[in-house]
Design a protein around this motif. Structure first.
Motif, PDB file in Angstrom:
ATOM      1  N   PRO A  64       0.808  -1.229   0.000  1.00 44.77           N
ATOM      2  CA  PRO A  64       0.000   0.000   0.000  1.00 44.77           C
ATOM      3  C   PRO A  64       0.837   1.273   0.000  1.00 44.77           C
ATOM      4  O   PRO A  64       0.425   2.286  -0.578  1.00 44.77           O
ATOM      5  N   VAL A  65       2.001   1.241   0.643  1.00 50.56           N
ATOM      6  CA  VAL A  65       2.854   2.437   0.667  1.00 50.56           C
ATOM      7  C   VAL A  65       3.338   2.769  -0.743  1.00 50.56           C
ATOM      8  O   VAL A  65       3.233   3.919  -1.201  1.00 50.56           O
ATOM      9  N   LEU A  66       3.869   1.773  -1.449  1.00 52.17           N
ATOM     10  CA  LEU A  66       4.326   2.020  -2.818  1.00 52.17           C
ATOM     11  C   LEU A  66       3.162   2.421  -3.717  1.00 52.17           C
ATOM     12  O   LEU A  66       3.316   3.264  -4.604  1.00 52.17           O
ATOM     13  N   GLY A  67       1.998   1.804  -3.498  1.00 51.29           N
ATOM     14  CA  GLY A  67       0.839   2.171  -4.289  1.00 51.29           C
ATOM     15  C   GLY A  67       0.441   3.618  -4.095  1.00 51.29           C
ATOM     16  O   GLY A  67       0.168   4.338  -5.065  1.00 51.29           O
ATOM     17  N   VAL A 196      -0.525  12.021  -0.481  1.00 53.28           N
ATOM     18  CA  VAL A 196      -0.519  10.767   0.268  1.00 53.28           C
ATOM     19  C   VAL A 196      -1.118  11.001   1.648  1.00 53.28           C
ATOM     20  O   VAL A 196      -0.703  11.899   2.379  1.00 53.28           O
ATOM     21  N   ARG A 197      -2.104  10.192   1.982  1.00 52.86           N
ATOM     22  CA  ARG A 197      -2.655  10.208   3.347  1.00 52.86           C
ATOM     23  C   ARG A 197      -2.066   9.005   4.080  1.00 52.86           C
ATOM     24  O   ARG A 197      -2.514   7.871   3.917  1.00 52.86           O
ATOM     25  N   TRP A 198      -1.033   9.272   4.869  1.00 50.08           N
ATOM     26  CA  TRP A 198      -0.275   8.184   5.470  1.00 50.08           C
ATOM     27  C   TRP A 198      -1.126   7.324   6.391  1.00 50.08           C
ATOM     28  O   TRP A 198      -0.850   6.133   6.554  1.00 50.08           O
ATOM     29  N   ARG A 199      -2.156   7.905   6.994  1.00 48.02           N
ATOM     30  CA  ARG A 199      -2.999   7.082   7.875  1.00 48.02           C
ATOM     31  C   ARG A 199      -3.821   6.061   7.090  1.00 48.02           C
ATOM     32  O   ARG A 199      -4.382   5.133   7.678  1.00 48.02           O
ATOM     33  N   ASP A 200      -3.889   6.239   5.757  1.00 48.62           N
ATOM     34  CA  ASP A 200      -4.595   5.265   4.912  1.00 48.62           C
ATOM     35  C   ASP A 200      -3.641   4.394   4.100  1.00 48.62           C
ATOM     36  O   ASP A 200      -4.090   3.619   3.252  1.00 48.62           O
ATOM     37  N   ALA A 201      -2.333   4.522   4.344  1.00 47.39           N
ATOM     38  CA  ALA A 201      -1.348   3.770   3.570  1.00 47.39           C
ATOM     39  C   ALA A 201      -1.156   2.374   4.152  1.00 47.39           C
ATOM     40  O   ALA A 201      -0.060   1.980   4.548  1.00 47.39           O
ATOM     41  N   VAL A 204      -6.271  -1.792   4.880  1.00 50.40           N
ATOM     42  CA  VAL A 204      -7.661  -1.362   5.074  1.00 50.40           C
ATOM     43  C   VAL A 204      -7.906  -0.030   4.364  1.00 50.40           C
ATOM     44  O   VAL A 204      -8.919   0.159   3.682  1.00 50.40           O
ATOM     45  N   GLY A 205      -6.952   0.898   4.511  1.00 45.90           N
ATOM     46  CA  GLY A 205      -7.083   2.185   3.847  1.00 45.90           C
ATOM     47  C   GLY A 205      -7.131   2.062   2.341  1.00 45.90           C
ATOM     48  O   GLY A 205      -7.806   2.837   1.656  1.00 45.90           O
ATOM     49  N   ALA A 206      -6.405   1.061   1.795  1.00 43.37           N
ATOM     50  CA  ALA A 206      -6.382   0.868   0.348  1.00 43.37           C
ATOM     51  C   ALA A 206      -7.764   0.540  -0.198  1.00 43.37           C
ATOM     52  O   ALA A 206      -8.109   0.907  -1.330  1.00 43.37           O
ATOM     53  N   ALA A 339      -3.203   2.768  -4.888  1.00 47.70           N
ATOM     54  CA  ALA A 339      -3.595   2.320  -3.551  1.00 47.70           C
ATOM     55  C   ALA A 339      -4.347   0.997  -3.619  1.00 47.70           C
ATOM     56  O   ALA A 339      -4.109   0.084  -2.816  1.00 47.70           O
ATOM     57  N   LEU A 340      -5.263   0.875  -4.584  1.00 47.06           N
ATOM     58  CA  LEU A 340      -6.026  -0.370  -4.733  1.00 47.06           C
ATOM     59  C   LEU A 340      -5.095  -1.544  -5.025  1.00 47.06           C
ATOM     60  O   LEU A 340      -5.191  -2.603  -4.384  1.00 47.06           O
ATOM     61  N   GLN A 341      -4.187  -1.361  -5.985  1.00 46.86           N
ATOM     62  CA  GLN A 341      -3.296  -2.462  -6.347  1.00 46.86           C
ATOM     63  C   GLN A 341      -2.340  -2.804  -5.207  1.00 46.86           C
ATOM     64  O   GLN A 341      -1.972  -3.971  -5.023  1.00 46.86           O
TER      65      GLN A 341
END
Length: 408
Positions: A64-67, A196-201, A204-206, A339-341
């Motif tokens: 998710p971080v890279l996405g 980038v919203r780090w709290r969604d990285a 679940v956030g994805a 983010a999805l991927q």
């Protein structure tokens, strides 16, 4: 050559090289672990298991971080940075002086190798929504080919010493990074980028934007259950084949190469045309049904040649991943594809940790009862569960499961 046309082969090469790099070191890993740790084969096996878990955990976090980073800065810089880190890391592992260094290297390789999210995002960027499922099949084909080629190359290079495959993996990755730097176009338009919203990285956030979609959660559950079932091949195939057919290591290696080749051919040549003709949802039903049928057949076969005969049918399960990914990718905008991927990659990594524990225990429990096919029965049950979820929750426009199958 148009920019978007150049992007496809380059990103598929990145996925292929990433997978080759993972598989190329497998033949020499036991020898290198025993040498660096001064341990016996049994202890080396346990250490290798810990390293696989560390690799998967790193990918769960990094996906998710890279996405998200690719949604913010574009796919090109994230892919280049990942391949550079991948190459440098394998070069360092080639000269690792201890198990601690090797363990750290495998963890970094898990982070750098989490390129599934930006690579799949490139496919989503350059492919019309109605054709994405077929295009995602090429990503899966690249994975399959890599798992065939990687161990084969590693076995050949092992004659030059246990560190030679690590050097080869480093050269491949750095070479691919150089090609990207020169020829890789950026496919993520600036107007579609977001902060980038780090709290969604995270995983679940994805998936957060999908939760409002009625069929999104059932699709995600289907994908996860399917991945749990499908991990039976790397988790138990070698042990099952040894117990059931008394196959030698070379026979097991050839059978795994055959599995990888058949799956790659299905993903590369069959998935696209079939999904284009019958649609994602029908292809998803076919994939899960053949998956369950294949597992049931493996559970009860009595001769080795039958395994080779079953695999082309079981390989039609290759419809599942691209179909699910294609459906989900159409539910989010161009600013959320990365983010999805990344979340999808993390989902697969979680399955790769849980499933081997389930499958190996099911195999052992079955053997204790005099039935070698216990793990395949569990895999069949999981595939059938995923099929039921799809028929009831995704295809509820059909009144009954029977009519859904008839429609297919």
């Amino acid at each position: 050559m148009p920019a978007t046309s150049r992007a496809m082969p380059i990103v598929l090469a990145a996925v292929l090289i990433d997978t080759i790099g993972f598989g190329i070191v497998m033949p020499v890993f036991p020898t290198l672990l025993r040498h660096l740790g001064h341990i016996d084969l049994e202890a080396a096996t346990r250490v290798a298991g810990y390293m696989l878990v560390a690799f998967a955990l790193a990918q769960i976090v990094a996906g998710p971080v890279l996405g998200n980073l690719s949604d913010r800065f574009g796919r090109r810089p994230v892919l280049i940075a990942s391949m550079l880190a991948f190459g440098v890391d394998y070069a360092l592992m080639a000269v690792a002086p201890s198990l601690v260094w090797l363990f750290l290297g495998r963890t970094v390789a898990g982070i750098a190798g989490a390129i599934y999210s930006p690579a799949s995002s490139v496919i989503a960027d350059i492919t019309p929504p109605e054709r994405r499922s077929a295009a995602f099949g090429y990503i899966s084909a690249a994975f399959g080919i890599g798992f065939v080629i990687g161990p084969a190359i590693g076995g050949l290079l092992a004659g030059f010493g246990p560190r030679a495959p690590f050097i080869a993996a480093a050269v491949l990755a750095l070479g691919n990074a150089a090609v990207m730097a020169v020829a890789m176009p950026e496919t993520h338009a600036r107007e579609n980028r977001r902060a980038v919203r780090w709290r969604d990285a995270h995983i679940v956030g994805a998936f957060k934007p999908l939760f409002a979609m009625r069929i999104a959660v059932p699709l995600l559950v289907t994908c996860f259950v399917y991945q749990l079932s499908h991990m039976i091949y790397p988790a138990t195939w070698a042990f099952w084949a040894t117990i059931r057919f008394d196959w030698s290591p070379s026979a097991i290696g050839w059978s795994l190469a055959y599995i990888g080749l058949i799956m790659a051919l299905v993903q590369g040549l069959v998935v696209g045309p079939v999904i284009a003709r019958i649609g994602d949802r029908r292809a998803l039903v076919i994939g899960l049904a053949t998956d369950a049928a294949g597992f049931l057949a493996f559970a009860f076969i009595g001769a080795g040649w039958q395994a080779y005969a079953i695999m082309p049918i079981a390989a039609l399960s290759g419809f599942v991943g691209p179909a699910v990914n294609g459906l989900l990718s159409r539910m989010v905008g161009p600013d959320r594809q990365g983010a999805l991927q990344g979340g999808m990659g993390s989902l697969g990594s979680i399955a790769s940790i849980i499933s081997p524990l389930l499958m190996t225990q099911a195999l052992a429990a079955g053997v204790r009862q005099g039935f070698v096919g216990g793990a395949f029965l569990l895999a069949a049950a999981l595939a059938l569960t995923a099929l039921v979820i799809v028929l009831w929750k995704v295809l509820d426009r059909f009144p009954t499961a029977a009519s859904a199958i008839a429609e297919v």
